[in-house]
Design an enzyme around this catalytic site. Structure first.
Site, short mmCIF file in Angstrom:
data_model
loop_
_atom_site.label_atom_id
_atom_site.label_comp_id
_atom_site.label_asym_id
_atom_site.label_seq_id
_atom_site.Cartn_x
_atom_site.Cartn_y
_atom_site.Cartn_z
N CYS A 1 -4.66 2.57 -3.76
CA CYS A 1 -3.38 2.96 -3.15
C CYS A 1 -2.30 1.92 -3.43
O CYS A 1 -1.45 1.64 -2.60
CB CYS A 1 -3.49 3.20 -1.65
SG CYS A 1 -4.67 4.45 -1.21
N LYS B 1 -10.68 -0.18 10.36
CA LYS B 1 -10.91 -1.33 9.50
C LYS B 1 -11.31 -2.57 10.30
O LYS B 1 -11.44 -3.66 9.75
CB LYS B 1 -9.65 -1.63 8.66
CG LYS B 1 -9.38 -0.55 7.62
CD LYS B 1 -8.18 -0.85 6.76
CE LYS B 1 -7.99 0.28 5.75
NZ LYS B 1 -6.81 0.08 4.90
N GLN C 1 -5.01 -4.99 6.94
CA GLN C 1 -6.05 -5.88 6.42
C GLN C 1 -6.18 -7.18 7.21
O GLN C 1 -7.00 -8.03 6.87
CB GLN C 1 -5.79 -6.23 4.94
CG GLN C 1 -5.92 -5.05 3.99
CD GLN C 1 -7.33 -4.47 3.95
OE1 GLN C 1 -8.30 -5.09 4.36
NE2 GLN C 1 -7.44 -3.24 3.45
N HIS D 1 0.87 -1.18 0.00
CA HIS D 1 0.00 0.00 0.00
C HIS D 1 0.91 1.23 0.00
O HIS D 1 2.00 1.18 0.56
CB HIS D 1 -0.84 -0.06 1.28
CG HIS D 1 -1.94 0.95 1.38
ND1 HIS D 1 -1.72 2.25 1.73
CD2 HIS D 1 -3.28 0.83 1.21
CE1 HIS D 1 -2.87 2.89 1.77
NE2 HIS D 1 -3.84 2.05 1.46
N ASP E 1 2.60 -4.69 8.13
CA ASP E 1 1.43 -3.85 7.91
C ASP E 1 0.21 -4.75 8.07
O ASP E 1 -0.11 -5.56 7.20
CB ASP E 1 1.50 -3.25 6.50
CG ASP E 1 0.23 -2.48 6.13
OD1 ASP E 1 -0.77 -2.58 6.85
OD2 ASP E 1 0.26 -1.79 5.09
C1 LIG Z 1 -5.85 0.76 4.54
C2 LIG Z 1 -4.47 0.29 4.46
C3 LIG Z 1 -3.41 1.07 4.93
C4 LIG Z 1 -3.60 2.48 5.43
O1 LIG Z 1 -4.43 2.53 6.54
P1 LIG Z 1 -4.90 3.95 7.11
O2 LIG Z 1 -5.99 3.58 8.06
O3 LIG Z 1 -5.41 4.73 5.93
O4 LIG Z 1 -3.74 4.58 7.76
C5 LIG Z 1 -2.14 0.55 4.87
N1 LIG Z 1 -1.93 -0.69 4.40
C6 LIG Z 1 -2.92 -1.47 3.94
C7 LIG Z 1 -2.60 -2.85 3.46
C8 LIG Z 1 -4.22 -1.00 3.95
O5 LIG Z 1 -5.21 -1.78 3.50
#
Ligand SMILES: *Cc1c(COP(=O)(O)O)cnc(C)c1O
Length: 412
Positions: free
Chosen positions: A370, A232, A209, A129, A206
């Protein structure tokens, strides 16, 4: 609370916990297939936010009065809940942030700013992302460090056979996503962390998800940092966290200066609190942290293993049904995948398709998600993404297929 007599989970009853699912969009019942962008919020989270503002609202760590004690206690209890949720050794390993993006920027700026030198390497993957790419580009510009990328195979998995040639001793950090937000790929985090550790590199996961979708234990995964967003995973926007292994967090200087993060201040110099408070300058998102803790309680009342299984079934079913449509290409692995499907159809551009679906109350996402370098890698301008959560149903997927079938007729 969500059990039925047979011992299973009453997924239908769970929908009742989400008031927004009763909304209509363009006159149709809402089908919300955009949880990978942000999830909906259960009443338990809305109630926790309201309860905080009605009964506990005050600034934290400052006031010598009853409400301030209540707010501080609730805020710090939320930190402990996040630590438990991630399997961290201590609440001191949890820094509250605005979300995944800010967590990664914290590591890039504060850790990277101190420890990275010209010639050092940060290893990323082609499926990151922008949040796990742009902060490293900024850091590379500042420090002269290099970025390297693990390629993505045609089936949407990482080219793991390339790892041994990429993970050289110059690599100081390997930062990668747990679950791809475009492909649905679930990366083998534990194995990646182990390989990084073998060359002395730190790891950042990260978990945007994955945090709300599957069990996560940072000590079992063996990562050094992990970032996620509350919004999320049923929580409010503007709150998330960074997990950092204690000895590493303690070695990192502050990044934002201000109130709350200091021990003493003179006009010339300040002494800083220890981690995690050192990284939380200014009044934090107190209500957000409390809402996030309520979201964690709610998710745990269902169970992350059950949520993962439910979502995997939905994703598998969607793959199966999508294959019935003409000119359909679904990206990403066909075996195990996260709770989403990204696809393109010959009949229409992803934007047009997504806008068409919206007219029938079906909320999906169209675009590059993104993930511009990844889209380029697959030679696509973007995809349409349907992403699921435990409040979605197979019936909604059936309706999606009907709408997409209509779209094929409409556009051709
Ligand atoms: C949504 C997302 C982000 C960014 O998250 P934010 O809540 O916008 O800071 C980073 N990495 C992944 C894989 C995402 O799906």
């Amino acid at each position: 609370m969500h059990q039925v007599a047979s011992g299973g989970i009453d997924w239908k009853a769970i929908r009742e916990d989400f008031p927004i699912l009763r909304e209509r969009a363009h006159g149709h019942p809402l089908i919300y297939f955009d949880s990978a962008a942000t999830s909906q919020k259960p009443r338990a989270v809305l109630d926790a936010l309201r309860n905080y503002y009605e009964h506990e609202n005050a600034n934290v760590h400052r006031g010598l009065h009853e409400l301030s004690s209540r707010a501080t206690e609730a805020y710090e209890k939320s930190r402990q809940q996040v630590a438990n949720y991630l399997g961290a050794a201590s609440a001191d390993e949890i820094v509250f942030t605005r979300g995944t993006t800010e967590s990664i920027n914290l590591v890039a700026q504060a850790w990277g700013g101190k420890f990275l030198r010209d010639g050092d390497v940060v290893l990323l993957t082609e499926m990151e992302h922008h949040s796990n790419l742009v902060p490293w580009q900024l850091l590379a510009e500042r420090t002269g460090a290099q970025l390297r990328f693990v390629p993505v195979c045609d089936d949407g998995t990482l080219a793991l056979d390339r790892l041994s040639s990429l993970l050289t001793p110059e690599v100081k950090l390997f930062a990668f996503t747990h679950v791809s937000n475009s492909l649905g790929t679930i990366n083998p985090v534990r194995e990646l962390c182990e390989k990084a550790r073998a060359v002395g590199a730190l790891t950042l996961v990260d978990a945007a998800q994955s945090a709300g979708h599957m069990p996560i234990n940072v000590r079992e995964l063996g990562c050094d940092f992990l970032a996620f967003s509350g919004h999320k995973m049923c929580g409010p926007t503007g709150i998330g966290a960074l997990y950092g292994r204690a000895e590493i967090l303690d070695s990192i200087p502050p990044w934002h200066g201000g109130g709350e993060m200091i021990v003493s201040v003179t006009l010339e110099k300040s002494a800083f609190k220890k981690a995690p408070h050192r990284f939380e300058a200014g009044t934090p998102n107190i209500a957000g942290a409390i809402g996030l803790a309520a979201a964690i309680d709610y998710i745990e009342s269902i169970g992350r293993a059950a949520i993962f299984e439910h979502d995997a079934q939905l994703a598998g079913y969607a793959m199966e049904r999508l294959a019935e449509l003409p000119g359909m290409r679904v990206l990403g692995p066909s075996a195990e995948r996260g709770a989403l499907v990204g696809f393109v159809m010959e009949a229409a551009h992803p934007h047009d398709l997504t806008t068409f679906a919206d007219q029938y109350g079906l909320a999906m996402r169209g675009g590059h998600h993104c993930n511009q370098p990844l889209m380029r890698r697959f030679g696509l301008p973007g995809t349409t993404r349907a992403s699921f959560y435990f409040y979605n149903t197979k019936g909604e997927i059936d309706r999606m297929i009907e709408i997409l079938r209509d779209a094929v007729r409409f556009f051709s």
